[in-house]
Every structure is written in structure tokens, then in C-alpha cells.
Design an enzyme around this catalytic site. Sequence first.
Site, PDB file in Angstrom:
ATOM      1  N   ASP A   9       0.851  -1.203   0.000  1.00 40.03           N
ATOM      2  CA  ASP A   9       0.000   0.000   0.000  1.00 40.03           C
ATOM      3  C   ASP A   9       0.880   1.244   0.000  1.00 40.03           C
ATOM      4  OD1 ASP A   9      -2.133  -1.715   0.275  1.00 40.03           O
ATOM      5  OD2 ASP A   9      -2.237  -1.499   2.456  1.00 40.03           O
TER       6      ASP A   9
HETATM    7  N1  URA Z   1      -1.010  -5.903   4.133  1.00 37.53           N
HETATM    8  C1  URA Z   1      -1.548  -4.660   4.080  1.00 37.53           C
HETATM    9  O1  URA Z   1      -2.594  -4.413   4.678  1.00 37.53           O
HETATM   10  N2  URA Z   1      -0.906  -3.716   3.359  1.00 37.53           N
HETATM   11  C2  URA Z   1       0.263  -3.939   2.718  1.00 37.53           C
HETATM   12  O2  URA Z   1       0.828  -3.015   2.095  1.00 37.53           O
HETATM   13  C3  URA Z   1       0.814  -5.222   2.780  1.00 37.53           C
HETATM   14  C4  URA Z   1       0.155  -6.202   3.508  1.00 37.53           C
END
Ligand code: URA
Length: 235
Positions: free
Chosen positions: A103
Site C-alpha cells: 500500500d
Molecule cells: N497488508 C496490508 O494491509 N498492506 C500492505 O501493504 C501489505 C500487507
Amino acid sequence: MELERLLRSQGFGSRAECRALVGEGRVSVGGEVCEDASAQFEPEGLSFAVDGRVWRYWRFVYLALNKPAGYECSQQPQHHRSVYSLLPLPLLKRGIQTVGRLDQDTTGLLLLSDDGPFIHRYTSPRKLIPKVYEVVTRHPIDDAQVAALLNGVELREEARMVSAAACVRLGERQLRLTVTLGRYHLVKRMLAAAGNRVEALQRVEIGGFALPTALAAGQWMWLDLPQLALLAQRG
Ligand code: URA
């Protein structure tokens, strides 16, 4: 391999662009400027320089990036900068891609490569590659939450309960969580399902390869053969 073809294979542009680079005296091999685009070199292990920057020939490239917050793992980012903007142009031109995604607000270890089968192996849901995250939570973490994460939580759109492969409390609001699935917002959704909330998330390890502490946020490094061998054991 001809110098012009070698440069093309490493992302330095079209046939004409690579010929021009060589013709303009901007390429050196073994410390000597080479102005002959047809000169032959053994590519394996070859070091060469373009405009003074030293490169090594790689048939495929494998990189580790310490992703900063505020970057999207997309070539066409919507709201933030792209992680690809952190890489030099020749790597982009040879079609390097992220191995899975983080993310925009997640930091830490991101692998990139232009080796399609490698990317496929590492992102295949069947491979169960362990990915380790350090999680800072909004609320104190209690034993029931740790137990729920280990025993499995229910997530919308997942047919089965999703459990962490490991979950260690590092502090009142800090966890080290290992997951093997790769799903959108997985860790955030798991923590929410366990009754807490993610405030900060950093990926610190993939398939036994740990984010090097010397790699600052925004920096990337080539993966060398022993590091790749470690990853290959899992892939
Ligand atoms: N899980 C998440 O919620 N976000 C990420 O970026 C990676 C794993």
C-alpha cells in the site's frame, strides 16, 4: 555479444540510441572508451560505464527497494508518486516490475525484477512465501488478539479463515506478523478483524531475505547470488 546489442539488452534504448551513445564516446568497457558499437564482449560479469556511471551486465535484474511511505506500486499512480520514480531509467526501460505490491502508506522491503517466471513464482498464491511485517497498532494488543490472528480470522471475500503463520508481540502496540497469503490490505484487514487497527506497517522480510538495515528508505540494491539463492529456495 555486440556492444550495441548488449546496451540494448540492459535498457539503454533502441538500436539507434545505443549506437549513438557508443559513437559519442559515452561508453567505456574495462576503463577504456569504446567507440565501436560492433565490438564483441563476453557479457557475463561484464562491467561497463555509460556517462561515467558503472553498470554490470545482468541477464535478468533482481532488486530490493526500501519503499518509503507515500509511494504507489503502480506505473500509473493515482494520488502519490510511483515507486518506479526511485529507479534509474535503464531499469525502467528493461521492464522491471514490482513483485507484488505494498500500500502507499506501507514501508519496507519490495522486490523488483524483469524475470517474469520469478515474479510469477513469488506472487503465486500456491507458493505460500512467508512475508514478515512489523505492525504498529492503534490500541494495545491483548492475548485474545494474538490468539485470533494465529487461529484465524474471518475476512470478507475469503472462503476460509485467514491465519498468521507467526505472531509475536514486540511491545504494547507492536507486533511482528508473518503471513503467507498475498491479498489486498491483508494485514490491515486481519488486524481489524481481530479487533484492532494498523497505524503503521513495514515489511521486513520476504522468503527468508531480510530488509538490510543499511538500506535507507528510498534506496535500492542489486540482489547478489547468495541472496537470490535464499529466495530461490522458497520460490
Ligand atoms: N497488508 C496490508 O494491509 N498492506 C500492505 O501493504 C501489505 C500487507
